[in-house]
Design a protein around this motif. Sequence first.
Motif, PDB file in Angstrom:
ATOM      1  N   GLY A 272      25.553  66.113  20.159  1.00  0.00           N
ATOM      2  CA  GLY A 272      24.743  65.285  21.055  1.00  0.00           C
ATOM      3  C   GLY A 272      25.343  63.891  21.080  1.00  0.00           C
ATOM      4  O   GLY A 272      25.186  63.123  20.130  1.00  0.00           O
ATOM      5  N   ALA A 273      26.074  63.576  22.165  1.00  0.00           N
ATOM      6  CA  ALA A 273      26.805  62.299  22.227  1.00  0.00           C
ATOM      7  C   ALA A 273      26.049  61.320  23.107  1.00  0.00           C
ATOM      8  O   ALA A 273      26.542  60.878  24.146  1.00  0.00           O
TER       9      ALA A 273
ATOM     10  N   PHE B  20      30.295  65.857  19.710  1.00  0.00           N
ATOM     11  CA  PHE B  20      30.216  66.886  20.755  1.00  0.00           C
ATOM     12  C   PHE B  20      29.125  66.494  21.748  1.00  0.00           C
ATOM     13  O   PHE B  20      27.998  66.180  21.340  1.00  0.00           O
TER      14      PHE B  20
ATOM     15  N   GLU C 184      27.293  66.825  28.174  1.00  0.00           N
ATOM     16  CA  GLU C 184      27.534  66.086  29.420  1.00  0.00           C
ATOM     17  C   GLU C 184      28.989  65.602  29.413  1.00  0.00           C
ATOM     18  O   GLU C 184      29.571  65.395  28.347  1.00  0.00           O
TER      19      GLU C 184
ATOM     20  N   PRO D 206      16.860  54.780  29.886  1.00  0.00           N
ATOM     21  CA  PRO D 206      15.737  54.086  30.533  1.00  0.00           C
ATOM     22  C   PRO D 206      16.001  53.604  31.968  1.00  0.00           C
ATOM     23  O   PRO D 206      15.112  53.725  32.821  1.00  0.00           O
TER      24      PRO D 206
ATOM     25  N   LYS E 258      14.584  53.854  36.953  1.00  0.00           N
ATOM     26  CA  LYS E 258      14.306  52.511  37.498  1.00  0.00           C
ATOM     27  C   LYS E 258      15.514  52.063  38.333  1.00  0.00           C
ATOM     28  O   LYS E 258      15.662  52.451  39.486  1.00  0.00           O
TER      29      LYS E 258
ATOM     30  N   CYS F 147      31.408  69.670  26.361  1.00  0.00           N
ATOM     31  CA  CYS F 147      31.662  70.729  25.373  1.00  0.00           C
ATOM     32  C   CYS F 147      30.367  71.067  24.631  1.00  0.00           C
ATOM     33  O   CYS F 147      30.082  70.497  23.572  1.00  0.00           O
TER      34      CYS F 147
ATOM     35  N   ALA G  21      21.678  65.748  17.145  1.00  0.00           N
ATOM     36  CA  ALA G  21      21.099  64.697  18.007  1.00  0.00           C
ATOM     37  C   ALA G  21      21.123  65.184  19.454  1.00  0.00           C
ATOM     38  O   ALA G  21      21.626  64.501  20.349  1.00  0.00           O
TER      39      ALA G  21
ATOM     40  N   GLY H 143      18.642  65.797  21.528  1.00  0.00           N
ATOM     41  CA  GLY H 143      17.649  65.276  22.466  1.00  0.00           C
ATOM     42  C   GLY H 143      16.713  66.335  23.025  1.00  0.00           C
ATOM     43  O   GLY H 143      16.367  67.318  22.355  1.00  0.00           O
TER      44      GLY H 143
ATOM     45  N   VAL I 133       7.752  58.627  32.575  1.00  0.00           N
ATOM     46  CA  VAL I 133       8.872  58.800  33.505  1.00  0.00           C
ATOM     47  C   VAL I 133       8.344  59.003  34.930  1.00  0.00           C
ATOM     48  O   VAL I 133       8.860  58.420  35.890  1.00  0.00           O
TER      49      VAL I 133
ATOM     50  N   TRP J 256       8.416  51.041  25.405  1.00  0.00           N
ATOM     51  CA  TRP J 256       8.110  50.212  26.571  1.00  0.00           C
ATOM     52  C   TRP J 256       8.341  51.017  27.843  1.00  0.00           C
ATOM     53  O   TRP J 256       9.055  52.017  27.837  1.00  0.00           O
TER      54      TRP J 256
HETATM   55  C1  LIG Z   1      14.358  58.635  32.814  1.00  0.00           C
HETATM   56  C2  LIG Z   1      14.079  58.177  31.411  1.00  0.00           C
HETATM   57  C3  LIG Z   1      13.535  56.917  31.202  1.00  0.00           C
HETATM   58  C4  LIG Z   1      13.248  56.495  29.906  1.00  0.00           C
HETATM   59  N1  LIG Z   1      12.700  55.258  29.729  1.00  0.00           N
HETATM   60  C5  LIG Z   1      12.395  54.844  28.477  1.00  0.00           C
HETATM   61  C6  LIG Z   1      11.812  53.566  28.280  1.00  0.00           C
HETATM   62  O1  LIG Z   1      11.579  52.805  29.230  1.00  0.00           O
HETATM   63  N2  LIG Z   1      11.508  53.200  26.999  1.00  0.00           N
HETATM   64  C7  LIG Z   1      11.756  54.016  25.916  1.00  0.00           C
HETATM   65  O2  LIG Z   1      11.442  53.645  24.771  1.00  0.00           O
HETATM   66  N3  LIG Z   1      12.325  55.240  26.090  1.00  0.00           N
HETATM   67  C8  LIG Z   1      12.646  55.662  27.336  1.00  0.00           C
HETATM   68  N4  LIG Z   1      13.226  56.898  27.514  1.00  0.00           N
HETATM   69  C9  LIG Z   1      13.446  57.771  26.333  1.00  0.00           C
HETATM   70  C10 LIG Z   1      14.808  57.533  25.668  1.00  0.00           C
HETATM   71  O3  LIG Z   1      15.815  57.390  26.621  1.00  0.00           O
HETATM   72  C11 LIG Z   1      15.082  58.721  24.751  1.00  0.00           C
HETATM   73  O4  LIG Z   1      14.115  58.672  23.727  1.00  0.00           O
HETATM   74  C12 LIG Z   1      16.488  58.685  24.171  1.00  0.00           C
HETATM   75  O5  LIG Z   1      17.451  58.875  25.176  1.00  0.00           O
HETATM   76  C13 LIG Z   1      16.651  59.776  23.109  1.00  0.00           C
HETATM   77  O6  LIG Z   1      17.969  59.776  22.664  1.00  0.00           O
HETATM   78  P1  LIG Z   1      18.630  61.079  21.993  1.00  0.00           P
HETATM   79  O7  LIG Z   1      20.049  60.697  21.712  1.00  0.00           O
HETATM   80  O8  LIG Z   1      17.764  61.564  20.903  1.00  0.00           O
HETATM   81  O9  LIG Z   1      18.557  62.210  23.102  1.00  0.00           O
HETATM   82  P2  LIG Z   1      19.243  62.282  24.529  1.00  0.00           P
HETATM   83  O10 LIG Z   1      19.389  60.911  25.089  1.00  0.00           O
HETATM   84  O11 LIG Z   1      18.495  63.303  25.297  1.00  0.00           O
HETATM   85  O12 LIG Z   1      20.706  62.828  24.226  1.00  0.00           O
HETATM   86  C14 LIG Z   1      20.973  64.108  23.743  1.00  0.00           C
HETATM   87  C15 LIG Z   1      22.357  64.499  24.214  1.00  0.00           C
HETATM   88  O13 LIG Z   1      22.725  65.739  23.606  1.00  0.00           O
HETATM   89  C16 LIG Z   1      23.285  66.580  24.599  1.00  0.00           C
HETATM   90  N5  LIG Z   1      23.172  67.982  24.169  1.00  0.00           N
HETATM   91  C17 LIG Z   1      22.076  68.780  24.223  1.00  0.00           C
HETATM   92  N6  LIG Z   1      22.360  70.008  23.732  1.00  0.00           N
HETATM   93  C18 LIG Z   1      23.662  69.977  23.366  1.00  0.00           C
HETATM   94  C19 LIG Z   1      24.545  70.939  22.788  1.00  0.00           C
HETATM   95  N7  LIG Z   1      24.117  72.169  22.473  1.00  0.00           N
HETATM   96  N8  LIG Z   1      25.827  70.583  22.557  1.00  0.00           N
HETATM   97  C20 LIG Z   1      26.264  69.329  22.852  1.00  0.00           C
HETATM   98  N9  LIG Z   1      25.480  68.384  23.394  1.00  0.00           N
HETATM   99  C21 LIG Z   1      24.190  68.698  23.642  1.00  0.00           C
HETATM  100  C22 LIG Z   1      22.457  66.247  25.823  1.00  0.00           C
HETATM  101  O14 LIG Z   1      23.068  66.677  27.016  1.00  0.00           O
HETATM  102  C23 LIG Z   1      22.417  64.728  25.718  1.00  0.00           C
HETATM  103  O15 LIG Z   1      23.561  64.144  26.264  1.00  0.00           O
HETATM  104  C24 LIG Z   1      13.530  57.348  28.798  1.00  0.00           C
HETATM  105  C25 LIG Z   1      14.089  58.616  29.017  1.00  0.00           C
HETATM  106  C26 LIG Z   1      14.359  59.027  30.307  1.00  0.00           C
HETATM  107  C27 LIG Z   1      14.954  60.387  30.533  1.00  0.00           C
END
Ligand SMILES: Cc1cc2nc3c(=O)[nH]c(=O)nc-3n(C[C@H](O)[C@H](O)[C@H](O)COP(=O)(O)OP(=O)(O)OC[C@H]3O[C@@H](n4cnc5c(N)ncnc54)[C@H](O)[C@@H]3O)c2cc1C
Length: 395
Positions: free
Chosen positions: A8-9, A32, A35, A43, A47, A76, A104, A106, A151, A321
């Motif tokens: 999860g990058a 890895f 995307e 965020p 917007k 990948c 990570a 998501g 969202v 927020w």
């Molecule tokens: C539209 C939107 C608006 C937001 N606005 C806010 C805000 O205003 N305030 C706030 O606090 N939070 C907001 N958030 C939430 C915040 O962006 C997320 O909490 C944060 O992105 C989480 O990060 P993460 O790295 O855990 O997961 P993610 O950002 O989801 O990243 C996970 C990554 O892992 C990749 N992945 C998944 N499975 C695999 C696999 N098997 N192999 C390799 N890669 C994989 C995914 O494609 C993704 O690139 C928003 C989210 C969205 C979608």
Amino acid sequence: MKSIAIVGASLAGLNAAETLRREGFNGRLVLFGDETHRPYDRPPLSKEIARGDWPPEKIALPVDALLDDAEWKLGCPVTGLDAAGRTLTYGDGKSESFDGIVIATGAAPRRLPGTDIQGVHVVRTLDDAIALRDDLARPGCRVVVVGAGFVGQEAAASARKLDLAVTMLESVAPAAHVLGAEIGGIIADMHRRHGVDVRLGVAAAAFEGAKRLERVHLSDGSVVAADVAILGIGVTPNTAWLEGSGLTIDNGVVCDEACFAAPGIVAAGDVARWPNHRYGELRRVEHWDNAVRQAEHAAKRLLAEAGGVHPGAYAPVPWFWSDQYGLKMQLVGSPVAHDEVRIVFGSGEEERFVALYRRGDRLVAAMGLAATGKLLKFRKMLENDPSWDEALAAV
Ligand SMILES: Cc1cc2nc3c(=O)[nH]c(=O)nc-3n(C[C@H](O)[C@H](O)[C@H](O)COP(=O)(O)OP(=O)(O)OC[C@H]3O[C@@H](n4cnc5c(N)ncnc54)[C@H](O)[C@@H]3O)c2cc1C
């Protein structure tokens, strides 16, 4: 530890990688990502990107030079994990073992049956947001937002800023499952004042159109003409690739209080479910701030396996927020199962207020609209589990 893989990058993955290097890990580091993009900030997707105010390049997350020698495997997806051997399977069936693994991955947006039709959108990735931006640019476009979580609310506010007709559907009231029905009602009124046709107590029953979306049928029998629908009905953690891995998967990767999932394996961000001692139950947190802080914590916990200092339990006060109509909405703490919510400053009509949440005799959360300074006080206070009386005295 000689090699660590991060799956999860994105926000959590990047922060874990940077922390590992900062804490002195100088072995092989592989990120890895399924995307093809380098890490970017989510965020702004609902917007500035959806409105077309910013070019996509503007949301690239800065990457520390400490990661210059990291290996990026983008586009990948990792397809499997054997936790006992810390072996990942990826690409076209390659497999490789690592000394440490950070999960990570998501979360992904929920979809509804019958929505595989042009004009129906989710907003999770940059590609999603670009597709939505292009559709919202259609002259006179009519928008239906299904689900008024944060969202969905932001997407509705963005569409209104573009002066588009917006109908928003929600079963109870916006974000009521988190904030309660009273504050949800205030948020519904805010959207109405800004021109959204908010319909509560209804759901989308069917999406219809010949070549692309033309109308949405609602559960009350009414029909809304629509060119674009935006689904904002929540997310599910990306754990399908972990089936059979040996990890405990239950609405996320289940970890201990320090983000430890199994020997040599930690998890962080939207995918991780762990017991935050402040609240006494397993939870996932889907906030930007948590993804950053939990990733740092998980990275340190992983290095503790190789003699680093154990960081102890991860027990943050959550902070979130949301930006809508030029107003900043913020939530600190956890209003889950609150006994009382009280507006202690301002009002919904003024579009400036602070609401405090009580559970038993404790303050458990504070929510504010356009009241950052006042909310900061409660954010600090919540670190020390304040009593309700203390909180009221501080208003
Ligand atoms: C539209 C939107 C608006 C937001 N606005 C806010 C805000 O205003 N305030 C706030 O606090 N939070 C907001 N958030 C939430 C915040 O962006 C997320 O909490 C944060 O992105 C989480 O990060 P993460 O790295 O855990 O997961 P993610 O950002 O989801 O990243 C996970 C990554 O892992 C990749 N992945 C998944 N499975 C695999 C696999 N098997 N192999 C390799 N890669 C994989 C995914 O494609 C993704 O690139 C928003 C989210 C969205 C979608």
